[in-house]
Design a protein around this motif. Structure first.
Motif, PDB file in Angstrom:
ATOM      1  N   SER A  16      42.939  33.982  45.002  1.00 31.29           N
ATOM      2  CA  SER A  16      41.543  33.968  44.886  1.00 31.29           C
ATOM      3  C   SER A  16      40.872  35.142  44.918  1.00 31.29           C
ATOM      4  CB  SER A  16      40.922  33.103  45.892  1.00 31.29           C
ATOM      5  OG  SER A  16      39.494  33.267  45.932  1.00 31.29           O
ATOM      6  N   ILE A  17      41.643  36.283  46.050  1.00 31.18           N
ATOM      7  CA  ILE A  17      40.732  37.589  45.891  1.00 31.18           C
ATOM      8  C   ILE A  17      41.284  38.425  44.032  1.00 31.18           C
ATOM      9  CG2 ILE A  17      40.984  39.835  46.633  1.00 31.18           C
ATOM     10  CD1 ILE A  17      41.656  37.761  48.926  1.00 31.18           C
ATOM     11  N   LEU A  18      42.477  37.857  44.057  1.00 29.55           N
ATOM     12  CA  LEU A  18      42.937  38.446  42.602  1.00 29.55           C
ATOM     13  C   LEU A  18      42.225  38.230  42.187  1.00 29.55           C
ATOM     14  CD1 LEU A  18      47.187  37.878  43.001  1.00 29.55           C
ATOM     15  CD2 LEU A  18      45.522  40.873  42.257  1.00 29.55           C
ATOM     16  N   ALA A  19      41.961  36.646  41.354  1.00 26.51           N
ATOM     17  CA  ALA A  19      40.099  36.329  40.344  1.00 26.51           C
ATOM     18  C   ALA A  19      39.725  36.997  40.547  1.00 26.51           C
ATOM     19  CB  ALA A  19      41.074  34.889  40.510  1.00 26.51           C
ATOM     20  N   ASP A  20      38.876  37.081  41.914  1.00 25.67           N
ATOM     21  CA  ASP A  20      37.949  37.184  42.222  1.00 25.67           C
ATOM     22  C   ASP A  20      37.470  39.314  41.733  1.00 25.67           C
ATOM     23  OD1 ASP A  20      36.453  34.921  43.160  1.00 25.67           O
ATOM     24  OD2 ASP A  20      36.812  36.402  44.653  1.00 25.67           O
ATOM     25  N   ARG A  21      38.036  39.930  42.216  1.00 23.04           N
ATOM     26  CA  ARG A  21      38.551  41.561  41.652  1.00 23.04           C
ATOM     27  C   ARG A  21      38.886  41.677  40.231  1.00 23.04           C
ATOM     28  NH1 ARG A  21      38.464  43.746  46.885  1.00 23.04           N
ATOM     29  NH2 ARG A  21      37.288  42.931  48.228  1.00 23.04           N
ATOM     30  N   ARG A  22      39.692  40.373  39.677  1.00 21.29           N
ATOM     31  CA  ARG A  22      39.709  40.699  38.028  1.00 21.29           C
ATOM     32  C   ARG A  22      41.212  41.148  37.789  1.00 21.29           C
ATOM     33  NH1 ARG A  22      34.530  38.862  37.549  1.00 21.29           N
ATOM     34  NH2 ARG A  22      34.451  37.453  35.364  1.00 21.29           N
ATOM     35  N   GLU A  23      42.266  41.384  38.638  1.00 24.10           N
ATOM     36  CA  GLU A  23      43.167  42.480  38.907  1.00 24.10           C
ATOM     37  C   GLU A  23      43.840  41.525  38.953  1.00 24.10           C
ATOM     38  OE1 GLU A  23      45.266  44.681  42.878  1.00 24.10           O
ATOM     39  OE2 GLU A  23      42.688  44.992  42.402  1.00 24.10           O
ATOM     40  N   SER A  24      45.450  42.082  38.468  1.00 27.20           N
ATOM     41  CA  SER A  24      47.465  41.534  37.780  1.00 27.20           C
ATOM     42  C   SER A  24      47.896  42.364  39.040  1.00 27.20           C
ATOM     43  CB  SER A  24      47.094  42.563  36.690  1.00 27.20           C
ATOM     44  OG  SER A  24      47.621  43.494  37.038  1.00 27.20           O
ATOM     45  N   VAL A  25      48.772  40.996  39.273  1.00 29.85           N
ATOM     46  CA  VAL A  25      49.538  40.787  40.316  1.00 29.85           C
ATOM     47  C   VAL A  25      50.454  42.564  40.389  1.00 29.85           C
ATOM     48  CG1 VAL A  25      51.565  39.873  41.601  1.00 29.85           C
ATOM     49  CG2 VAL A  25      49.857  38.676  40.007  1.00 29.85           C
ATOM     50  N   GLU A  26      50.505  42.816  39.267  1.00 34.98           N
ATOM     51  CA  GLU A  26      51.410  44.356  38.676  1.00 34.98           C
ATOM     52  C   GLU A  26      50.439  45.266  39.295  1.00 34.98           C
ATOM     53  OE1 GLU A  26      52.405  41.223  35.358  1.00 34.98           O
ATOM     54  OE2 GLU A  26      50.266  41.803  35.681  1.00 34.98           O
ATOM     55  N   THR A  27      49.318  45.136  39.727  1.00 36.65           N
ATOM     56  CA  THR A  27      48.346  46.033  39.901  1.00 36.65           C
ATOM     57  C   THR A  27      47.774  45.865  40.979  1.00 36.65           C
ATOM     58  OG1 THR A  27      46.606  46.077  37.258  1.00 36.65           O
ATOM     59  CG2 THR A  27      45.680  46.925  39.729  1.00 36.65           C
ATOM     60  N   LEU A  28      48.274  45.297  42.013  1.00 42.08           N
ATOM     61  CA  LEU A  28      48.500  44.496  43.161  1.00 42.08           C
ATOM     62  C   LEU A  28      49.936  44.963  44.033  1.00 42.08           C
ATOM     63  CD1 LEU A  28      46.875  43.915  45.930  1.00 42.08           C
ATOM     64  CD2 LEU A  28      48.503  41.978  44.842  1.00 42.08           C
ATOM     65  N   SER A  29      51.245  45.093  43.108  1.00 38.52           N
ATOM     66  CA  SER A  29      52.061  45.205  43.371  1.00 38.52           C
ATOM     67  C   SER A  29      52.253  47.429  43.642  1.00 38.52           C
ATOM     68  CB  SER A  29      53.345  44.469  42.073  1.00 38.52           C
ATOM     69  OG  SER A  29      54.581  46.034  42.486  1.00 38.52           O
ATOM     70  N   GLU A  30      52.052  47.818  42.236  1.00 38.61           N
ATOM     71  CA  GLU A  30      52.099  48.784  42.108  1.00 38.61           C
ATOM     72  C   GLU A  30      50.862  49.450  43.043  1.00 38.61           C
ATOM     73  OE1 GLU A  30      49.697  51.623  38.862  1.00 38.61           O
ATOM     74  OE2 GLU A  30      51.085  50.148  38.407  1.00 38.61           O
ATOM     75  N   MET A  31      49.591  48.848  43.903  1.00 38.27           N
ATOM     76  CA  MET A  31      48.824  49.771  44.721  1.00 38.27           C
ATOM     77  C   MET A  31      49.427  49.492  45.974  1.00 38.27           C
ATOM     78  SD  MET A  31      46.894  50.863  42.352  1.00 38.27           S
ATOM     79  CE  MET A  31      45.287  51.796  43.334  1.00 38.27           C
ATOM     80  N   THR A  32      50.163  48.828  45.681  1.00 39.28           N
ATOM     81  CA  THR A  32      50.869  48.079  47.399  1.00 39.28           C
ATOM     82  C   THR A  32      51.842  48.525  47.377  1.00 39.28           C
ATOM     83  OG1 THR A  32      51.441  46.487  46.929  1.00 39.28           O
ATOM     84  CG2 THR A  32      48.781  46.774  47.971  1.00 39.28           C
ATOM     85  N   GLY A  33      52.181  48.475  47.073  1.00 36.88           N
ATOM     86  CA  GLY A  33      54.428  49.249  46.910  1.00 36.88           C
ATOM     87  C   GLY A  33      54.965  47.782  47.071  1.00 36.88           C
ATOM     88  N   ILE A  34      54.789  47.025  47.484  1.00 35.17           N
ATOM     89  CA  ILE A  34      55.072  45.912  46.978  1.00 35.17           C
ATOM     90  C   ILE A  34      55.606  45.475  45.697  1.00 35.17           C
ATOM     91  CG2 ILE A  34      55.046  43.062  47.436  1.00 35.17           C
ATOM     92  CD1 ILE A  34      52.428  43.850  49.107  1.00 35.17           C
ATOM     93  N   SER A  35      56.881  45.218  45.662  1.00 37.08           N
ATOM     94  CA  SER A  35      57.639  45.024  44.630  1.00 37.08           C
ATOM     95  C   SER A  35      57.320  44.224  43.396  1.00 37.08           C
ATOM     96  CB  SER A  35      59.381  44.883  44.241  1.00 37.08           C
ATOM     97  OG  SER A  35      59.237  43.716  44.779  1.00 37.08           O
ATOM     98  N   LEU A  36      56.774  43.468  42.125  1.00 40.34           N
ATOM     99  CA  LEU A  36      56.127  42.510  41.480  1.00 40.34           C
ATOM    100  C   LEU A  36      57.099  41.356  41.825  1.00 40.34           C
ATOM    101  CD1 LEU A  36      54.290  41.697  39.388  1.00 40.34           C
ATOM    102  CD2 LEU A  36      55.993  41.998  37.558  1.00 40.34           C
ATOM    103  N   SER A  37      58.816  41.410  41.317  1.00 40.76           N
ATOM    104  CA  SER A  37      59.133  40.509  41.862  1.00 40.76           C
ATOM    105  C   SER A  37      59.086  39.637  43.300  1.00 40.76           C
ATOM    106  CB  SER A  37      61.239  40.395  41.615  1.00 40.76           C
ATOM    107  OG  SER A  37      60.975  41.246  42.283  1.00 40.76           O
TER     108      SER A  37
END
Length: 79
Positions: A16-37
């Motif tokens: 929900s937060i990703l959708a509200d912020r219009r952020e991709s999972v890829e960007t979240l991965s990059e910004m948090t250091g949590i691997s995409l997989s």
């Protein structure tokens, strides 16, 4: 997939937060250091989020940990 479990609720909240912020999972991965997989497995409920991962996500979005644990619509319904 059982989205009524604590892990399921966290996955729904993060989605929900990703959708509200219009952020991709890829960007979240990059910004948090949590691997995409890892993020994809968490969001698909293949494996549960760790508290550390949820903390990183909350910090990235500048929200409280409760915001990544419980979807907003469920928090509003409880009030």
């Amino acid at each position: 997939m059982n989205y009524s479990t604590p892990s399921g609720k966290a996955a729904r909240a993060v989605r929900s937060i990703l959708a509200d912020r219009r952020e991709s999972v890829e960007t979240l991965s990059e910004m948090t250091g949590i691997s995409l997989s890892t993020l994809k497995r968490r969001l698909l409920l293949a494996t549960p989020f760790t508290i550390d991962e949820l903390g990183l996500i909350a910090q990235h979005f500048e929200v409280s940990i409760i915001d990544v644990l419980i979807p907003i619509n469920e928090r509003e319904a409880a009030v």
